[in-house]
Design a protein around this motif. Structure first.
Motif, PDB file in Angstrom:
ATOM      1  N   LEU A 113       0.835  -1.201   0.000  1.00 45.37           N
ATOM      2  CA  LEU A 113       0.000   0.000   0.000  1.00 45.37           C
ATOM      3  C   LEU A 113       0.870   1.250   0.000  1.00 45.37           C
ATOM      4  CD1 LEU A 113      -2.861   1.279   0.284  1.00 45.37           C
ATOM      5  CD2 LEU A 113      -2.510   1.190   2.771  1.00 45.37           C
ATOM      6  N   ILE A 114       0.563   2.162  -0.933  1.00 45.30           N
ATOM      7  CA  ILE A 114       1.203   3.477  -0.988  1.00 45.30           C
ATOM      8  C   ILE A 114       0.107   4.528  -0.873  1.00 45.30           C
ATOM      9  CG2 ILE A 114       2.527   5.103  -2.391  1.00 45.30           C
ATOM     10  CD1 ILE A 114       3.848   2.713  -3.755  1.00 45.30           C
ATOM     11  N   VAL A 115       0.266   5.449   0.064  1.00 49.07           N
ATOM     12  CA  VAL A 115      -0.701   6.529   0.249  1.00 49.07           C
ATOM     13  C   VAL A 115       0.059   7.846   0.336  1.00 49.07           C
ATOM     14  CG1 VAL A 115      -2.504   7.502   1.707  1.00 49.07           C
ATOM     15  CG2 VAL A 115      -2.303   5.018   1.476  1.00 49.07           C
ATOM     16  N   THR A 116      -0.268   8.784  -0.544  1.00 45.56           N
ATOM     17  CA  THR A 116       0.294  10.132  -0.459  1.00 45.56           C
ATOM     18  C   THR A 116      -0.850  11.123  -0.302  1.00 45.56           C
ATOM     19  OG1 THR A 116       0.308  10.424  -2.868  1.00 45.56           O
ATOM     20  CG2 THR A 116       2.296   9.542  -1.857  1.00 45.56           C
ATOM     21  N   ASP A 146       4.046  -4.229   2.882  1.00 48.04           N
ATOM     22  CA  ASP A 146       4.847  -3.083   2.447  1.00 48.04           C
ATOM     23  C   ASP A 146       3.967  -1.836   2.491  1.00 48.04           C
ATOM     24  OD1 ASP A 146       6.240  -1.130   0.881  1.00 48.04           O
ATOM     25  OD2 ASP A 146       7.409  -2.721  -0.040  1.00 48.04           O
ATOM     26  N   PHE A 147       4.376  -0.826   3.288  1.00 46.30           N
ATOM     27  CA  PHE A 147       3.543   0.364   3.487  1.00 46.30           C
ATOM     28  C   PHE A 147       4.395   1.617   3.362  1.00 46.30           C
ATOM     29  CE2 PHE A 147       1.053   3.000   6.812  1.00 46.30           C
ATOM     30  CZ  PHE A 147       0.356   3.651   5.804  1.00 46.30           C
ATOM     31  N   ASN A 148       3.951   2.538   2.475  1.00 44.53           N
ATOM     32  CA  ASN A 148       4.622   3.818   2.261  1.00 44.53           C
ATOM     33  C   ASN A 148       3.592   4.923   2.466  1.00 44.53           C
ATOM     34  OD1 ASN A 148       5.774   6.180   1.098  1.00 44.53           O
ATOM     35  ND2 ASN A 148       7.110   4.941  -0.189  1.00 44.53           N
ATOM     36  N   TYR A 149       3.851   5.802   3.442  1.00 43.18           N
ATOM     37  CA  TYR A 149       2.892   6.857   3.784  1.00 43.18           C
ATOM     38  C   TYR A 149       3.614   8.196   3.818  1.00 43.18           C
ATOM     39  CZ  TYR A 149      -0.910   9.189   6.351  1.00 43.18           C
ATOM     40  OH  TYR A 149      -1.933  10.026   6.728  1.00 43.18           O
ATOM     41  N   SER A 150       3.174   9.138   2.966  1.00 43.53           N
ATOM     42  CA  SER A 150       3.849  10.430   2.898  1.00 43.53           C
ATOM     43  C   SER A 150       2.852  11.508   2.500  1.00 43.53           C
ATOM     44  CB  SER A 150       5.017  10.380   1.903  1.00 43.53           C
ATOM     45  OG  SER A 150       4.551  10.046   0.609  1.00 43.53           O
ATOM     46  N   TRP A 151       3.335  12.728   2.377  1.00 42.63           N
ATOM     47  CA  TRP A 151       2.460  13.838   2.034  1.00 42.63           C
ATOM     48  C   TRP A 151       3.172  14.810   1.115  1.00 42.63           C
ATOM     49  CZ3 TRP A 151       4.050  18.731   3.706  1.00 42.63           C
ATOM     50  CH2 TRP A 151       5.042  18.743   4.686  1.00 42.63           C
ATOM     51  N   TYR A 152       2.363  15.511   0.307  1.00 47.20           N
ATOM     52  CA  TYR A 152       2.851  16.579  -0.555  1.00 47.20           C
ATOM     53  C   TYR A 152       2.172  17.875  -0.149  1.00 47.20           C
ATOM     54  CZ  TYR A 152       4.627  12.946  -3.673  1.00 47.20           C
ATOM     55  OH  TYR A 152       5.290  11.876  -4.191  1.00 47.20           O
ATOM     56  N   SER A 153       2.882  18.981  -0.346  1.00 41.74           N
ATOM     57  CA  SER A 153       2.299  20.269  -0.004  1.00 41.74           C
ATOM     58  C   SER A 153       3.011  21.374  -0.758  1.00 41.74           C
ATOM     59  CB  SER A 153       2.400  20.519   1.505  1.00 41.74           C
ATOM     60  OG  SER A 153       1.902  21.798   1.824  1.00 41.74           O
ATOM     61  N   LYS A 160       5.263  20.317  11.942  1.00 45.16           N
ATOM     62  CA  LYS A 160       4.066  19.808  12.593  1.00 45.16           C
ATOM     63  C   LYS A 160       3.302  18.809  11.735  1.00 45.16           C
ATOM     64  CE  LYS A 160       3.239  23.893  15.440  1.00 45.16           C
ATOM     65  NZ  LYS A 160       2.275  24.967  15.763  1.00 45.16           N
ATOM     66  N   ALA A 161       3.646  18.703  10.464  1.00 41.28           N
ATOM     67  CA  ALA A 161       2.934  17.779   9.598  1.00 41.28           C
ATOM     68  C   ALA A 161       3.422  16.345   9.743  1.00 41.28           C
ATOM     69  CB  ALA A 161       3.064  18.212   8.138  1.00 41.28           C
ATOM     70  N   PHE A 162       4.408  16.123  10.580  1.00 43.73           N
ATOM     71  CA  PHE A 162       4.875  14.774  10.816  1.00 43.73           C
ATOM     72  C   PHE A 162       3.918  14.066  11.780  1.00 43.73           C
ATOM     73  CE2 PHE A 162       9.285  14.427   9.129  1.00 43.73           C
ATOM     74  CZ  PHE A 162       9.309  15.654   8.499  1.00 43.73           C
ATOM     75  N   ILE A 163       3.980  12.756  11.764  1.00 41.12           N
ATOM     76  CA  ILE A 163       3.091  11.965  12.602  1.00 41.12           C
ATOM     77  C   ILE A 163       3.608  11.928  14.029  1.00 41.12           C
ATOM     78  CG2 ILE A 163       2.115   9.660  12.920  1.00 41.12           C
ATOM     79  CD1 ILE A 163       2.601   9.242   9.913  1.00 41.12           C
TER      80      ILE A 163
END
Length: 365
Positions: A113-116, A146-153, A160-163
């Motif tokens: 799983l990949i979630v952005t 397998d898990f990839n979790y990130s963000w775009y901005s 503060k956007a970190f978990i």
């Protein structure tokens, strides 16, 4: 997807070719459906194509324009890899919070799983939603490997956007590869303290490396970890107290990646330290990639070590590396040591010879 769209319905031969499993195992709708004007393409794909190939699909890559429609249309019995790209945080909360959602229905068969997330706001409630999505995914996807979790901005970088993880076990223990951005070292230790017993590869970007309230459990640290990557772009004074002990628990590593800025240490982090205090404890290590700055070290200019002295232990171990040192009359010396070829996306250039510290960004190819 463009090939399928152009072939199906043209004639019987091309129709059979387009439905061949070679073309339909992996479907990526992100590059084709880039804006809302592609609704007609999506309509035709779901109506004429998807029903014919749904049982061949093993990998799906979707964005906010296609995720609801595509998951609602098909029955994906062979699907095991799902990539959801550029999701608004509100949509991600809905998708990963409702047990009747389309994603929940297939969650038991997803192993990769990949979630952005597209973060267009850093208000406290939005950041809490970002954290909740992460924890809910662990609860929903019990067979995740397998898990990839990130963000775009488009916003300026915000720590503060970190978990910031809760201190309770909620993890899917089958995960062998995890790529995630975390708030501080507490979160990292929380993940390593026995909950992810099958973890093989852990790639983590941490905002703050500072004093931790979570103790490292000597008996329960991940026993199968072979690949560890730790990146932090903020200065830390906890390198010797926290990072070195953590690395010494990873004696079975085969690949190690470090990118750190260490502040106010008594001496430079050089080849002698890296080889004797870290690498010598990892007998199976075959790859070491590093980019380490030691800043604000009090040392007289006449005692500033040479590049040969800093690098020789690494060179003798077969590592290709480079370094530079910098000195100021205020005894504020710096050392930057890094492996070659340089593979990181950015390089901090620290100097006392005029100007502010600079960051060079590199685009990946």
């Amino acid at each position: 997807m463009d090939v399928l769209y152009s072939f199906i319905g043209v004639n019987k031969k091309l129709d059979r070719l387009a439905r061949d499993i070679t073309f339909t195992q992996s479907i990526n709708l992100v590059t084709t459906l880039s804006n809302e004007h592609n609704n007609s393409i999506l309509d035709r794909f779901c109506l004429l194509i998807l029903q014919r190939i749904q049982h061949n699909i093993e990998c799906l890559t979707l964005n906010s324009l296609s995720v609801d429609r595509v998951l609602r249309t098909g029955n994906y019995s062979r699907l095991h890899k799902l990539s959801l790209v550029n999701l608004p945080i509100e949509m991600a909360c809905r998708i990963f919070n409702d047990e009747s959602s389309l994603v929940y229905i297939i969650s038991h068969q997803i192993t990769h799983l990949i979630v952005t997330i597209n973060m267009d706001n850093i208000a406290e409630d939005i950041l809490e939603m970002f954290k909740n999505v992460f924890t809910n995914i662990f609860r929903m996807f019990r067979n995740l490997i397998d898990f990839n979790y990130s963000w775009y901005s488009d916003l300026s970088y915000s720590a503060k956007a970190f978990i910031d993880l809760p201190f309770r076990p909620f993890y899917a223990s089958n995960i062998s590869c995890l790529n995630v951005r975390l708030n501080d070292l507490n979160d990292c230790i929380c993940l390593l303290n026995g909950h992810l017993s099958q973890l093989h590869t852990f790639i983590v970007e941490i905002d703050w490396i500072r004093k931790t309230s979570v103790a490292l459990n000597n008996k329960e640290i991940v026993p199968n970890l072979k690949c560890f990557s730790l990146i932090s772009f903020r200065q830390t004074i906890e390198y010797d107290a926290k990072i070195v002990p953590l690395l010494r628990h990873m004696s079975k590593l085969e690949k190690l990646t470090l990118s750190l800025i260490v502040d106010r240490r008594n001496s430079f982090i050089d080849g002698n330290h890296l080889v004797n205090d870290i690498l010598s404890k990892m007998l199976d290590l075959h790859t070491f990639i590093f980019n380490i700055i030691t800043d604000r070290v009090i040392i007289e200019e006449e005692f500033l070590p040479t590049s040969d002295y800093i690098l020789r232990p690494l060179i003798e171990k077969g590592y290709n590396a480079e370094c530079y040192t910098d000195y100021s009359p205020m005894n504020n010396s710096q050392c930057h040591i890094y492996s070659l070829p340089f593979t990181f996306e950015r390089m901090h250039m620290l100097t006392n010879k005029g100007g502010d510290p600079k960051t060079m960004n590199f685009s990946t190819i």
